[in-house]
Design a protein around this motif. Structure first.
Motif, short mmCIF file in Angstrom:
data_model
loop_
_atom_site.label_atom_id
_atom_site.label_comp_id
_atom_site.label_asym_id
_atom_site.label_seq_id
_atom_site.Cartn_x
_atom_site.Cartn_y
_atom_site.Cartn_z
N UNK A 299 4.28 10.38 6.23
CA UNK A 299 3.40 10.09 7.45
C UNK A 299 3.07 8.63 7.49
N UNK A 300 2.83 8.00 8.67
CA UNK A 300 2.54 6.73 8.81
C UNK A 300 1.55 6.08 7.80
N UNK A 301 0.34 6.63 7.68
CA UNK A 301 -0.53 6.36 6.53
C UNK A 301 0.30 6.16 5.14
N UNK A 302 0.90 7.51 4.90
CA UNK A 302 1.62 7.52 3.60
C UNK A 302 2.56 6.37 3.45
N UNK A 303 3.37 5.91 4.55
CA UNK A 303 4.26 4.85 4.25
C UNK A 303 3.65 3.58 4.19
N UNK A 304 2.54 3.36 4.52
CA UNK A 304 1.68 2.19 4.35
C UNK A 304 1.26 2.02 2.92
N UNK A 305 0.87 3.46 2.05
CA UNK A 305 0.80 3.24 0.91
C UNK A 305 1.86 3.23 0.06
N UNK A 306 3.15 3.49 0.45
CA UNK A 306 4.31 3.33 -0.27
C UNK A 306 4.50 1.69 -0.28
N UNK A 307 4.13 1.34 0.90
CA UNK A 307 4.32 -0.50 1.11
C UNK A 307 3.09 -0.99 0.00
N UNK A 308 2.19 -0.55 0.00
CA UNK A 308 1.01 -1.20 -0.97
C UNK A 308 1.57 -1.20 -2.22
N UNK A 309 2.26 0.11 -2.69
CA UNK A 309 2.44 0.14 -4.19
C UNK A 309 3.80 -0.76 -4.48
N UNK B 135 3.30 -9.22 3.80
CA UNK B 135 2.78 -9.74 5.10
C UNK B 135 3.53 -8.55 5.82
N UNK B 136 4.29 -7.71 5.62
CA UNK B 136 4.59 -6.55 6.46
C UNK B 136 3.41 -5.52 6.64
N UNK B 137 2.42 -5.62 5.84
CA UNK B 137 1.17 -4.84 5.93
C UNK B 137 0.09 -5.01 6.82
N UNK B 138 -0.01 -4.28 7.67
CA UNK B 138 -1.44 -4.37 8.69
C UNK B 138 -2.21 -3.28 8.45
N UNK B 139 -3.18 -3.71 7.60
CA UNK B 139 -3.94 -2.63 7.07
C UNK B 139 -4.80 -1.57 7.92
N UNK B 140 -4.96 -2.24 9.00
CA UNK B 140 -5.75 -1.44 10.13
C UNK B 140 -4.88 -1.14 11.32
N UNK B 141 -3.49 -1.25 11.12
CA UNK B 141 -2.95 -1.02 12.48
C UNK B 141 -1.39 -0.21 11.82
N UNK C 115 0.72 1.36 13.78
CA UNK C 115 1.93 1.05 14.47
C UNK C 115 2.78 -0.40 14.01
N UNK C 116 1.67 -1.60 13.91
CA UNK C 116 2.38 -2.64 13.70
C UNK C 116 3.09 -2.74 12.29
N UNK C 117 2.72 -1.99 11.55
CA UNK C 117 3.03 -1.79 9.99
C UNK C 117 4.45 -1.36 10.24
N UNK C 118 4.73 -0.20 10.85
CA UNK C 118 5.95 0.25 10.77
C UNK C 118 6.79 -0.45 11.61
N UNK C 119 6.62 -1.08 12.77
CA UNK C 119 7.21 -1.96 13.44
C UNK C 119 7.77 -3.31 12.76
N UNK C 120 6.72 -3.87 11.77
CA UNK C 120 7.19 -4.90 10.73
C UNK C 120 8.09 -4.39 9.79
N UNK C 121 8.16 -3.00 9.38
CA UNK C 121 9.04 -2.51 8.34
C UNK C 121 10.50 -2.40 9.09
#
Length: 414
Positions: free
Chosen positions: A265-275, A281-287, A289-295
Motif C-alpha cells: 500500500x502507499x504507506x508501505x511503499x513509503x516505508x520501503x523507501x525509508x529503508x 528527496x523522493x520521500x514526502x513524509x506527509x504526502x 501522492x507526492x511520494x508515489x509521483x516522485x518514485x
C-alpha cells in the motif's frame, strides 16, 4: 440466500442492460446469445427497459435477406448516476449519464485527522452537490448514488462495520448521508467497485474468472468468479491486503503483523523507501501522492533509489499475487487504483517477473497480468454501477408492490 423469481428477474434485467451499455447498438437476438436468456425473455426485458426510458430503439441492422432486426441502444440522457469514492486521503465524486460517461467530477482532500464520520459525510455531501450543479441536471434525473468506503461494509444496512485505517466500527454511514443527500444511496467497498468496473468496461470484460488488485492507501482484491462478482457469505471476500506476507513483520492498522498492505500500500511503499534511503528527496513524509509521483518520475529517469524501491515493492506484490494465482486460477489479474496507475508499466513488468518466480507453472501459464485500462476513477465507475443495479431493483420492488426501502440495497449478482 434463497432467490425469488423477482430477484432472478431483476438480475436478468440488470444483465440485459449491462450488455446493451457494453454493446450499443445491439439486437434482441444478439442479447439473447450474449446473456443465455431466451429470446422471449429478452424481448420482455427490453420492453421494460424501453418503458423506463433507459434504452431506446435506434432503427434496424442491415439485412442480407429476411426480416431486418431492430436495434436498441442505451438512452444516455434517460437518467444520471453518481459514484462516490471515499478513500483514506480524498473523496472523489463523479456524475455519469446512463451510458456511464462522466459528465462532472469533484474532489475533496482529506487531511490527516479529518477522518471522523461527520467530516467524511460533509466532504461527500459537498462533492455530490457540486457535481449535480456542474452537470446542470434536475435532481429527479439522479437515479441513485453508489458509495464506496474502505473496509468491511454491510450493504443491506448501510453500515461501515470496520475501517481499520480510520478505526471505524459500526458507523451507520448511509443513515448519516441520508440526512444530507436526497437521492437513493447504495453502499459497498472499493474492492467490489473496482471489480465491477473491470467486469463491465475494463480488462476483465468477457472473463469468467479474474482478480482485480486494488493498490491505494489500502490494498485488497476484488474477485470475479464464474462470470460474476464474488462477495462471500458476509460481503467480506477479497480482504487479501490483510493476509500475512511476512511473519512478525510490520504492524498493520488491523492489529496484525506482516500484512500484504503494510508492504505494497502507499504507506508501505513509503516505508520501503525509508529503508532504502532515509534521507531521499523522493520521500514526502506527509504526502503519499507526492511520494508515489516522485518514485514514478525517478524510475522514468532511472534513479537507482526509485528503481530499487519499485523493484522491492514488486517483489512483495508478486509474492502475494502468486498466492491469488495459485488459489483462484484466474484468466486475468488486473492492477487497479491510483498507485498502480501512477507506477504503471515499470511496476507491472517487475510484478510479472516476481509472480512467475513464485506461482505454480500451470496456473501461471493461464493467467495474464495487466494494468487497468479504465481512464477514469474505477471506484467511482463501479460505485455508479451499484446505483444502477439498485435503481433496477427498486423498479422490481415497485412492480411487485414491495415496501422494503431500497436506499442501501443492490440487486443479487447475476
Amino acid at each position: 440466500m434463497k432467490r425469488t423469481s423477482r430477484d432472478i428477474r431483476t438480475a436478468n434485467r440488470y444483465e440485459v442492460l449491462r450488455q446493451i451499455i457494453a454493446e450499443s447498438p445491439t439486437s434482441r437476438q444478439e442479447l439473447a446469445a450474449a446473456t443465455g436468456l431466451s429470446l422471449a425473455t429478452v424481448a420482455t426485458l427490453v420492453g421494460e427497459l424501453l418503458d423506463l426510458r433507459m434504452i431506446t430503439e435506434v432503427g434496424f441492422e442491415d439485412s442480407a435477406g429476411g426480416r431486418p432486426r431492430g436495434l436498441v441502444a442505451v438512452n444516455a440522457s434517460g437518467g444520471a448516476l453518481i459514484g462516490v469514492d471515499i478513500a483514506e486521503t480524498y473523496v472523489r465524486v463523479e456524475l455519469f449519464d446512463l451510458a456511464l460517461n462522466v459528465l462532472a467530477r469533484a474532489d475533496e482532500d482529506m487531511r490527516p485527522g479529518e477522518s471522523r464520520p461527520e467530516q467524511v459525510v460533509g466532504h461527500v455531501a459537498t462533492a455530490v452537490g457540486s457535481v449535480v450543479a456542474q452537470a446542470g441536471i434536475e435532481g429527479a434525473r439522479v437515479l441513485g448514488v453508489g458509495v464506496s468506503v474502505p473496509g468491511q461494509v454491510d450493504r443491506d444496512t448501510g453500515v461501515s462495520e470496520y475501517a481499520p485505517n480510520w478505526d471505524w466500527h459500526d458507523v451507520p454511514l448511509l443513515d448519516r448521508l441520508t440526512e444530507h443527500i436526497a437521492y437513493p444511496l447504495y453502499l459497498d467497498n472499493p474492492l467490489r467497485a473496482c471489480a465491477v468496473a473491470e467486469l463491465w468496461f475494463g480488462a476483465a470484460r468477457g472473463s469468467g474468472d479474474a482478480v482485480v488488485v486494488n493498490l491505494g492507501t489500502g490494498v485488497g482484491a476484488g474477485l470475479v468468479l464464474g462470470g460474476g462478482l464474488h462477495r462471500g457469505v458476509s460481503n467480506s471476500a477479497g480482504e487479501w491486503g490483510h493476509t500475512t506476507l511476512v511473519l512478525d513483520g510490520r504492524l498493520c492498522h488491523c492489529g496484525n503483523h506482516g500484512c500484504v498492505e503494510t508492504y505494497v500500500g502507499a504507506p508501505g511503499i513509503m516505508l520501503n523507501l525509508r529503508e532504502v534511503s532515509p534521507q531521499s528527496s523522493l520521500l514526502h513524509p506527509e504526502d503519499q501522492t507526492a511520494t508515489i509521483d516522485a518514485l514514478a518520475d525517478g524510475v522514468a529517469v532511472k534513479d537507482p533509489v526509485a528503481v530499487k524501491v519499485v523493484r522491492d515493492t514488486a517483489r512483495y506484490l508478486g509474492a502475494g499475487i502468486a498466492d491469488l494465482v495459485n488459489l483462484f486460477n484466474p484468466e486475468m489479474v488486473v492492477l487497479s487504483s491510483w498507485v498502480a496507475a501512477t507506477l504503471g508499466e515499470p511496476l507491472l513488468n517487475e510484478v510479472r517477473e516476481a509472480v512467475a518466480r513464485h506461482a505454480l507453472p500451470r496456473p501461471m501459464a493461464a493467467t495474464e497480468i495487466v494494468l487497468s485500462p479504465i481512464p477514469t476513477d474505477p471506484v467511482c465507475l463501479g460505485a455508479a454501477t451499484f446505483a444502477l443495479e439498485g435503481a433496477l431493483q427498486a423498479v422490481g420492488q415497485r412492480n411487485g408492490k414491495r415496501t422494503t426501502p431500497a436506499r442501501s440495497r443492490t440487486a443479487p449478482p447475476s
